[in-house]
Design a protein around this motif. Structure first.
Motif, short mmCIF file in Angstrom:
data_model
loop_
_atom_site.label_atom_id
_atom_site.label_comp_id
_atom_site.label_asym_id
_atom_site.label_seq_id
_atom_site.Cartn_x
_atom_site.Cartn_y
_atom_site.Cartn_z
N UNK A 185 0.84 -1.20 0.00
CA UNK A 185 0.00 0.00 0.00
C UNK A 185 0.88 1.25 0.00
N UNK A 186 1.92 1.25 0.82
CA UNK A 186 2.84 2.39 0.86
C UNK A 186 3.51 2.62 -0.47
N UNK A 187 3.95 1.55 -1.12
CA UNK A 187 4.57 1.68 -2.44
C UNK A 187 3.60 2.26 -3.46
N UNK A 188 2.35 1.85 -3.36
CA UNK A 188 1.32 2.37 -4.28
C UNK A 188 1.10 3.86 -4.03
N UNK A 189 1.02 4.26 -2.76
CA UNK A 189 0.85 5.68 -2.43
C UNK A 189 2.03 6.50 -2.95
N UNK A 190 3.23 5.98 -2.79
CA UNK A 190 4.42 6.68 -3.26
C UNK A 190 4.41 6.83 -4.78
N UNK A 199 -10.41 2.14 -7.45
CA UNK A 199 -9.33 2.53 -8.34
C UNK A 199 -7.97 2.24 -7.71
N UNK A 200 -7.84 2.58 -6.44
CA UNK A 200 -6.57 2.39 -5.75
C UNK A 200 -6.16 0.92 -5.75
N UNK A 201 -7.09 0.06 -5.42
CA UNK A 201 -6.75 -1.36 -5.28
C UNK A 201 -6.78 -2.12 -6.60
N UNK A 202 -7.37 -1.54 -7.64
CA UNK A 202 -7.42 -2.27 -8.92
C UNK A 202 -6.26 -1.93 -9.84
N UNK A 203 -5.70 -0.75 -9.71
CA UNK A 203 -4.65 -0.31 -10.61
C UNK A 203 -3.27 -0.64 -10.06
N UNK A 204 -2.69 -1.71 -10.52
CA UNK A 204 -1.32 -2.04 -10.19
C UNK A 204 -1.05 -2.39 -8.74
N UNK A 205 -2.03 -2.87 -8.04
CA UNK A 205 -1.78 -3.23 -6.64
C UNK A 205 -1.40 -4.66 -6.51
#
Length: 75
Positions: free
Chosen positions: A11-16, A69-75
């Motif tokens: 999750x942190x990597x996605x936020x970054x 969107x957050x969890x579907x795109x590249x997570x």
């Protein structure tokens, strides 16, 4: 199955990645521009904070993203 630590890091990597994609090279400038605690936001990106749904929703609102969107795109 992934551990909680691995999930928080992902999750942190996605936020970054989202922050960088929005043109913010520094987590500090992003946090200051959006009235977020610098250290708390840094811990979120590092996967070291006890992430709350409220914190995640606040950051996603800044990015104009839904949870889906957050969890579907590249997570």
């Amino acid at each position: 199955m992934e551990s909680e630590e691995e999930i928080l890091k992902a999750i942190g990597n996605r936020l970054k990645a989202i922050r960088i994609n929005k043109g913010y090279k520094s987590y500090e400038s992003f946090a200051l521009d959006h009235d977020l605690g610098r250290m708390q936001y840094w811990r979120l990106e590092k996967g070291e904070a006890n992430l709350t749904m409220r914190s995640l929703l606040k950051v996603l609102a800044i990015h104009k993203m839904t949870l889906q969107e957050f969890f579907s795109e590249g997570f």
